[in-house]
Write a protein that holds these residues in place. Structure first.
Motif, PDB file in Angstrom:
ATOM      1  N   GLU A  72       0.842  -1.191   0.000  1.00  0.00           N
ATOM      2  CA  GLU A  72       0.000   0.000   0.000  1.00  0.00           C
ATOM      3  C   GLU A  72       0.878   1.242   0.000  1.00  0.00           C
ATOM      4  OE1 GLU A  72      -3.009   0.178   3.015  1.00  0.00           O
ATOM      5  OE2 GLU A  72      -3.778   2.102   2.273  1.00  0.00           O
ATOM      6  N   ARG A  73       0.535   2.168  -0.859  1.00  0.00           N
ATOM      7  CA  ARG A  73       1.213   3.449  -0.934  1.00  0.00           C
ATOM      8  C   ARG A  73       0.240   4.525  -0.453  1.00  0.00           C
ATOM      9  NH1 ARG A  73       6.204   3.177  -1.128  1.00  0.00           N
ATOM     10  NH2 ARG A  73       6.784   4.544  -2.839  1.00  0.00           N
ATOM     11  N   PRO A  74       0.744   5.680  -0.078  1.00  0.00           N
ATOM     12  CA  PRO A  74      -0.178   6.747   0.323  1.00  0.00           C
ATOM     13  C   PRO A  74      -1.119   7.097  -0.838  1.00  0.00           C
ATOM     14  CG  PRO A  74       2.088   7.317   0.871  1.00  0.00           C
ATOM     15  CD  PRO A  74       2.154   6.099  -0.001  1.00  0.00           C
ATOM     16  N   ALA A  75      -2.373   7.237  -0.535  1.00  0.00           N
ATOM     17  CA  ALA A  75      -3.326   7.663  -1.563  1.00  0.00           C
ATOM     18  C   ALA A  75      -3.350   9.186  -1.618  1.00  0.00           C
ATOM     19  CB  ALA A  75      -4.711   7.119  -1.248  1.00  0.00           C
ATOM     20  N   THR A  98      -8.621   8.577 -12.416  1.00  0.00           N
ATOM     21  CA  THR A  98      -7.644   8.242 -13.452  1.00  0.00           C
ATOM     22  C   THR A  98      -6.239   8.350 -12.887  1.00  0.00           C
ATOM     23  OG1 THR A  98      -6.982   8.645 -15.749  1.00  0.00           O
ATOM     24  CG2 THR A  98      -7.435  10.584 -14.405  1.00  0.00           C
ATOM     25  N   LEU A  99      -5.375   7.469 -13.357  1.00  0.00           N
ATOM     26  CA  LEU A  99      -3.951   7.506 -13.044  1.00  0.00           C
ATOM     27  C   LEU A  99      -3.208   7.561 -14.370  1.00  0.00           C
ATOM     28  CD1 LEU A  99      -3.629   4.653 -10.387  1.00  0.00           C
ATOM     29  CD2 LEU A  99      -3.170   7.077  -9.975  1.00  0.00           C
ATOM     30  N   GLU A 100      -2.203   8.442 -14.448  1.00  0.00           N
ATOM     31  CA  GLU A 100      -1.442   8.542 -15.690  1.00  0.00           C
ATOM     32  C   GLU A 100       0.044   8.688 -15.395  1.00  0.00           C
ATOM     33  OE1 GLU A 100      -2.496   8.001 -18.636  1.00  0.00           O
ATOM     34  OE2 GLU A 100      -4.664   8.189 -18.377  1.00  0.00           O
ATOM     35  N   ASN A 101       0.828   8.176 -16.309  1.00  0.00           N
ATOM     36  CA  ASN A 101       2.261   8.385 -16.247  1.00  0.00           C
ATOM     37  C   ASN A 101       2.574   9.837 -16.599  1.00  0.00           C
ATOM     38  OD1 ASN A 101       3.155   5.611 -15.806  1.00  0.00           O
ATOM     39  ND2 ASN A 101       2.225   5.256 -17.809  1.00  0.00           N
ATOM     40  N   GLY A 102       3.555  10.390 -15.895  1.00  0.00           N
ATOM     41  CA  GLY A 102       3.912  11.778 -16.147  1.00  0.00           C
ATOM     42  C   GLY A 102       4.962  11.973 -17.222  1.00  0.00           C
ATOM     43  N   GLY A 103       5.497  10.876 -17.742  1.00  0.00           N
ATOM     44  CA  GLY A 103       6.442  10.991 -18.848  1.00  0.00           C
ATOM     45  C   GLY A 103       7.890  11.147 -18.433  1.00  0.00           C
ATOM     46  N   VAL A 104       8.136  11.339 -17.159  1.00  0.00           N
ATOM     47  CA  VAL A 104       9.504  11.375 -16.637  1.00  0.00           C
ATOM     48  C   VAL A 104       9.548  10.429 -15.443  1.00  0.00           C
ATOM     49  CG1 VAL A 104      10.001  13.705 -17.426  1.00  0.00           C
ATOM     50  CG2 VAL A 104       8.982  13.369 -15.182  1.00  0.00           C
ATOM     51  N   PRO A 105      10.709   9.871 -15.137  1.00  0.00           N
ATOM     52  CA  PRO A 105      10.770   8.879 -14.061  1.00  0.00           C
ATOM     53  C   PRO A 105      10.190   9.405 -12.750  1.00  0.00           C
ATOM     54  CG  PRO A 105      12.823   8.879 -15.303  1.00  0.00           C
ATOM     55  CD  PRO A 105      12.013  10.043 -15.810  1.00  0.00           C
ATOM     56  N   GLY A 106       9.305   8.606 -12.196  1.00  0.00           N
ATOM     57  CA  GLY A 106       8.721   8.929 -10.897  1.00  0.00           C
ATOM     58  C   GLY A 106       7.491   9.792 -10.932  1.00  0.00           C
ATOM     59  N   ARG A 107       7.202  10.438 -12.062  1.00  0.00           N
ATOM     60  CA  ARG A 107       6.064  11.353 -12.065  1.00  0.00           C
ATOM     61  C   ARG A 107       4.771  10.635 -12.445  1.00  0.00           C
ATOM     62  NH1 ARG A 107       6.013  16.928 -15.375  1.00  0.00           N
ATOM     63  NH2 ARG A 107       7.817  17.320 -14.030  1.00  0.00           N
ATOM     64  N   ASP A 122       7.617  10.974  -6.893  1.00  0.00           N
ATOM     65  CA  ASP A 122       8.412   9.897  -6.315  1.00  0.00           C
ATOM     66  C   ASP A 122       7.686   8.557  -6.454  1.00  0.00           C
ATOM     67  OD1 ASP A 122       6.381  10.325  -4.535  1.00  0.00           O
ATOM     68  OD2 ASP A 122       7.655  10.809  -2.836  1.00  0.00           O
ATOM     69  N   ALA A 123       7.114   8.374  -7.626  1.00  0.00           N
ATOM     70  CA  ALA A 123       6.491   7.094  -7.981  1.00  0.00           C
ATOM     71  C   ALA A 123       5.398   6.684  -7.005  1.00  0.00           C
ATOM     72  CB  ALA A 123       7.554   5.994  -8.089  1.00  0.00           C
TER      73      ALA A 123
END
Lengths: 364, 89
Positions: A72-75, A98-107, A122-123
């Motif tokens: 579990e990660r912080p929501a 919705t969850l989306e990738n930010g296009g740079v590592p961790g975002r 931070d992912a």
């Protein structure tokens, strides 16, 4: 083509894989729990599953080993609501839409009901409410469409420039940032709302955009399924023109755009807002290949018996090839196409009601 | 010291043993529990500190009266039950 589909349902996350010759359920996660959004980060390979637990609230789980184990990660969560604040909307996350990738590592980006946009760098280790959007005075005009509160369902990250982001809000219009969310511009010019009084029809702050998708190869092109029609933008969401040729109806939730051909997009029409079922009980897909000049009505392989399946806004997807499509319905039907929608076949299972599905992109 | 017991449904997500916790109100007792089990807080309360809509609390058999403030009194021999409501499933 992508041989893996992640399906978020009312009662669990289903990991579908294509074997030698056919598709099957590879694994089921969170069985019994509502999964509102799912993401596989192509940069890290991490899986993310957002749960909207009926009793215990919104949760976010992450797997670094492709689903073998989850932590579990912080929501995303709002900061304390200031005392005495006059705000029509709650400062609580009702669901991660919705969850989306930010296009740079961790975002990562998370769009939520009740209207908060959150960013993680931070992912998913921590989330920050994007105050620059939340604090806009226009947000007071937002309202819920279907849900009790406004919600952010679409976050389009420009693959050329990851700080360029377009956000869709139901009901709150189209918002554009050029700097990773530090500043926002209200787009949506040309979109209108039949459900508003005449003097507010073209108010961009209250448009019920149901879903916005972006062409990966030509990211200036966006397609939108709106509450009362289909709209098309070629300037990253600033201005839109209505597409009136779609058939059999202009109402719907889902839209997918071809990853390399901005002229091609798919929709799944339903009768209208107060009757959210396929026209004449016939589930079909509407496809354009000429920027909306014309549409094909695709039904080969879709149910030939009466079907009242509705496809939610996150439950129609196209893979990176542009040929393989998948869609999942509110009554648990899942269909796939290997030829751009010309023909479909039903995934051999009856799943719980489907909120979202997406192809899992392999690790880069 | 009041005893606090949580619905077994939560065991699916995290460890929630029955514990004894100091406090004269439901809010104080729960805060004491969350100090030792911080993840549990988000399962019972929302981010504004309100009891989640479909969670219910009983104090020695009495349903919580102050759902907003959690100010119901708790005595040293009381047993506090945190349960999922039948709504919201």
């Amino acid at each position: 083509m992508s041989d893996r589909i992640l399906v978020g349902t009312r009662k669990g996350l289903f990991d579908l894989r294509r074997g030698e010759s056919r598709w099957g359920i590879h694994r089921v996660h969170f069985l019994g729990d509502p999964v509102s959004a799912v993401l596989r980060d192509p940069l890290s390979g991490a899986l993310y599953a957002a749960l909207a637990l009926g009793h215990f609230g919104v949760k976010l789980w992450m797997s670094a080993d492709d689903g073998a184990t989850w932590i579990e990660r912080p929501a995303p969560a709002f900061p304390p609501r200031p005392d005495g604040l006059d705000d029509p909307h709650p400062w609580t996350v009702h669901s991660i839409w919705t969850l989306e990738n930010g296009g740079v590592p961790g975002r990562l980006w998370a769009g939520t009901i009740s209207g908060g946009l959150f960013r993680s760098d931070d992912a998913g280790g921590s989330w920050q409410l994007v105050r620059s959007l939340w604090d806009r005075p226009e947000r007071r005009e937002w309202f819920g469409g279907g849900a009790d509160h406004p919600g952010i369902h679409s976050v389009c990250v420009d693959p050329r420039f990851s700080d360029r982001v377009v956000v869709g809000v139901s009901c709150g219009g189209v918002w554009m940032s050029e700097d990773g969310g530090a500043n926002w511009q209200l787009g949506g010019k040309g979109i209108y709302a039949e459900f508003m009084p005449p003097e507010r029809r073209e108010d961009p702050r209250i448009q019920d955009v149901h879903r916005i998708v972006q062409c990966a190869a030509l990211p200036d092109t966006l397609w939108c399924q709106h509450h009362n029609g289909v709209f098309h933008s070629q300037d990253r969401g600033l201005t839109w023109r209505e597409i009136t040729t779609i058939k059999p109806s202009k109402f719907g939730f889902a839209v997918a755009v071809h990853p390399s051909d901005p002229r091609s997009a798919w929709f799944v029409p339903a009768v209208k807002d107060e009757c959210r079922v396929p026209v004449d009980g016939k589930l079909v897909v509407a496809r354009t290949r000429d920027s909306g000049e014309s549409f094909d009505t695709l039904s080969a392989g879709l149910p030939d018996v009466p079907a009242y399946d509705l496809i939610y806004r996150h439950a129609l997807a196209v893979d990176g090839s542009g040929r393989r499509l998948a869609m999942g319905s509110t009554t648990g039907g899942t269909w796939l196409s290997e030829d751009g929608g010309d023909t479909w076949f039903e995934f051999p299972a009856r799943l719980p009601p489907i909120a979202c599905l997406r192809f899992a992109v392999e690790t880069a | 010291m009041p005893k606090v017991q949580f619905t077994g449904q939560l065991q699916r997500f995290l460890s929630v043993p029955t514990v004894e916790a100091e406090g004269a109100t439901v809010r104080a007792v729960l805060d004491a529990v969350f100090r030792d089990n911080p993840r549990l807080r988000g399962y019972v309360l929302d981010e504004q500190g309100a009891l989640r809509k479909h969670v219910t609390v009983f104090v020695s058999g009495r349903a919580l009266a102050d759902r907003g403030g959690l100010g119901d009194a708790v005595g040293p021999t009381d047993e506090v039950y945190v349960l999922q409501a039948l709504s919201g499933g």
